[in-house]
Scaffold this active site. Structure first.
Site: not given
Ligand code: DGJ
Length: 742
Positions: A479, A548
């Site tokens: 991430d 997301d």
């Molecule tokens: C952003 C990601 O896109 C989410 O899926 C998740 O992993 C969060 N970060 C966790 O902090």
């Protein structure tokens, strides 16, 4: 086929069965663009550009054709401050402070295959017969540097890649202020421009507008490609549709700050350019050094946008993505993020895993919150050791327990970040990315680690490797949850202007090391969803968390926009709970399933909370997906109805390579009373084959399905009793399976 230099006409022709790209040398000096498009015969001429003296367009000094001007000549890599008033493709500042440059032709080389671009992601051919590469050597007339334009044409794709290298063979340093990867001058401006802008939660919106006079620019000044723009533009004819018309696409294989320009001139020529964004970029090229730009993929279609997408899908699938999972079916996963956020214990995770395995899930992904002292997003990034309050029995044991249940185990990391409240920050505050004399801004409460420093990368690599060596890990989600600001390095001797690119080179260096050292891990890239979903990352990680935003309605546009350029096997798509956490909308579980099945299917919810009916539905979804995922992930994709055109309806179709099986998903956003569903014309089938369709009586001919179509209202029948789909009501969907009958 391949690349030919015609000595008589001083011209190059790059050609395969689908495309031609022609360049000519004008007046023995100036490299001029001649043609790019559908394959044509060998030219009987070089440049056919009508040179004519035009007012206020200066003529270069020396013995040149009367009227020749850099301001009107279609070019391949225009210089700076040389009488071409369009955007330059590079700008160099020499040791005496001057910055004018005019490149002249200085020879060429044609090589079989495609050379690697050291340190940068790039498309490749595994067999040197698969492509040919032209290197055109250019020299600055009054300095000691050489610029090479590198073109590769691939045998089996309507694709050319371009990049540029520069070498300083003088005694003085040169400052590179700008060095784009490509520039091309098209001879008219009757184009629409398609781009994929977005924001967090609504990535890759498909926007189309006519090109217009002046410069139109999309870019990133965020240290990463970002949610805001995909490093992509396409020029199309105004009437180009999914199925007809020309498309000229440009896509950068890069994950950092980029720029893409279209410029329409006073003579209605269109200049298109792409490369590293010069905004924050200043690079010192010392004597004897060289620098290479990222690659740009230039793809052409004369059969509309869907064929264009299929070209990029195949090209990235076969010539960019690498490793164990390149052609391997992707597992159905469950991710605990929306199910628990930071609030979980080992028992909770194991309970979720028990329920998930009963549903048929194959991979359990433990998301954010398992490390350091991480209870929320304010701490612990950089401390990659297990949080024993939440997981007292070690990560290894947890992974082993999950694997013993018959699932793979995956883990979330955010390795480029550092929290102020972390052991790593206490030990190394100087590892934060920060401009001299500036206070760094925080984003999501965190700073960015300075990946331009090798010591930083080595530390993170050894922390990650320690875990990967101890714990049986099958999957990693990588991430990246903020954009850069106050860009600079606290390491002595690195000037601010070099940092963003050195950062990206550092990131690529670490990714190359980790992904090749642990080749059996499935790597998924993520940046607050799809903030770094670019071809550069795809070279290291074969799939990306697309957004997301898991709402099925929002995903129709997000996944359609993404499908314009990215292969289906790279698109992560999850079923989540309702009401949806991002938009608070209730959609049917069928619709959520159908939308998520149109990518790499996963679930992002707490399975212990599912009702008996929901569990049965999910089981059926997973079962269906497993049987059909090969054709979904690696087959041919068609946008039958795009939400950008039809608003209320979307239809996506997947066909296997033998044209013997196909799956169609059809969704309706808002219902209207007493509606008859449309007859949907399918695509990509074999006209001469006969097919049966789930829950429809009788057989269909391929040509019948593709020309007459099939009513999408599923007849009430046997399948419905087994829980098939309700098309009445808002946020509904249906699915049909088409199978050849021999
Ligand atoms: C952003 C990601 O896109 C989410 O899926 C998740 O992993 C969060 N970060 C966790 O902090």
């Amino acid at each position: 086929m391949g690349i030919r230099f015609n000595k008589k006409f001083s011209s190059f022709h790059l050609k395969n069965e689908q495309i031609s790209y022609q360049i000519a040398i004008v007046d023995n000096k100036y490299l001029s663009h001649v043609y790019w498009g559908k394959a044509i015969s060998e030219s009987c001429r070089g440049s056919d550009f009508p040179i004519k003296d035009r007012s206020f367009s200066p003529n270069p000094a020396g013995d040149v054709t009367y009227g020749l001007s850099m301001n009107t000549l279609p070019q391949e890599y225009p210089g700076h401050n040389n009488g071409d008033y369009r955007e330059s493709s590079f700008k160099l500042t020499y040791s005496d402070g001057s910055f004018s440059s005019q490149l002249v032709y200085d020879g060429y080389e044609i090589i079989k295959g495609k050379p690697a671009i050291d340190g940068l992601p790039h498309s490749y051919v595994s067999d040197s017969e698969g492509a040919e590469t032209l290197i055109v050597k250019l020299k600055d007339e009054s300095s000691e540097c050489r610029i090479n334009l590198i073109y590769t044409i691939f045998n089996n794709y309507p694709v050319i890649t371009r990049s540029v290298s520069i070498e300083n063979f003088g005694d003085e340093s040169i400052q590179i202020d700008k060095l784009l990867s490509m520039s091309v001058d098209l001879d008219h401006s009757e184009f629409d421009c398609i781009q994929l802008p977005g924001a967090w939660g609504r990535e890759r919106d498909l926007v189309r507008h006519p090109v217009y006079r002046g410069v139109h620019r999309i870019d990133s000044k965020r240290g990463t490609t970002s949610h805001t723009y995909q490093p992509f533009i396409a020029l199309t004819n105004p009437h180009t549709t999914e199925d007809s018309g020309e498309v000229y696409g440009f896509h950068m294989v890069y994950s950092g700050e980029f720029v893409m320009n279209t410029e329409v001139t006073e003579y209605n020529q269109t200049r298109v350019q792409a490369g590293i964004n010069p905004e924050h970029f200043r690079w010192t090229l010392n004597p004897g050094e060289h620098f290479v730009t990222p690659e740009v993929v230039m793809a052409y279609s004369d059969k509309g946008l869907n064929a264009f997408s299929q070209t990029l899908h195949n090209f990235y699938q076969n010539q960019l993505i690498r490793g164990t999972y390149q052609y391997k079916e992707r597992p159905v996963l469950i991710n605990n993020w929306e199910g628990t956020y930071f609030d979980f214990t080992e028992d909770k995770i194991l309970e979720m895993a028990d329920r998930a395995v009963e549903l048929g899930v194959e991979l359990f992904v433990l998301d954010d919150g398992w490390f350091g002292k991480r209870d929320d997003d304010t701490t612990s990034l950089g401390d990659w050791f297990v949080y024993d309050k939440k997981l007292p029995n070690s990560l290894k044991l947890l992974a082993e327990k999950i694997r013993a249940k018959g699932m793979k185990f995956g883990l979330w990391f955010e390795p480029e970040m550092i929290s102020e409240e972390s052991d790593l920050f206490k030990a190394h505050p100087d590892w934060v990315l920060k401009a001299e004399g500036r206070q760094p801004s925080k984003g999501r409460n965190q700073y960015i680690l300075d990946y331009s420093q090798k010591a930083v990368r080595d530390n993170i690599a050894s922390q990650l490797k320690k875990i990967l060596d101890e714990v049986p890990i099958d999957y990693i989600k990588w991430d990246f949850n903020r954009n850069m600001s106050e860009i600079g390095s606290q390491s002595p001797g690195v000037s601010d202007g070099e940092v963003t690119h050195r950062y990206i080179l550092g990131l690529y260096d670490l990714l190359e090391d980790l992904t090749t050292s642990y080749p059996d891990i499935l790597w998924e890239s993520c940046s607050g969803g799809g903030g770094r979903f670019d071809p550069g990352m795809l070279y290291y990680m074969p799939q990306t968390w697309t957004s997301d935003n898991t709402d099925a309605v929002a995903r129709l546009e997000i996944q359609t926009g993404t499908s314009l350029v990215m292969p289906i096997s790279s698109i992560g798509a999850h079923v989540s709970d309702v009401p949806n956490h991002q938009v608070n909308r209730w959609t049917s579980l069928d619709m959520r399933g159908h939308v998520a099945m149109s990518g790499n299917l996963g679930y992002e919810l707490d399975p212990t909370k599912l009702s008996v009916f929901e569990k049965e539905t999910v089981k059926r979804q997973i079962n269906f997906y497993k049987k059909n995922r090969n054709l979904i992930q690696f087959g041919t994709f068609y946008r039958l109805k795009s939400p950008f055109d039809f608003n209320n309806e979307t239809a996506w179709q997947f066909v296997d390579l033998e044209k013997s099986q196909s799956v169609v998903f059809y969704t309706v956003i808002l219902d209207k009373s007493n509606q008859m569903r449309p007859r949907l014309k399918l695509k990509g089938l074999d006209s001469n084959k006969r097919y049966k369709i789930s829950s429809y009586e009788g057989l269909f001919h391929g040509d019948e399905l593709m020309n007459k179509g099939v009513y999408i209202d599923p007849p009430l029948g046997a399948d419905q009793k087994q829980g098939s789909y309700q098309l009445n009501g808002d946020f509904r969907s249906t699915m049909i399976k088409v199978e050849e009958v021999r």
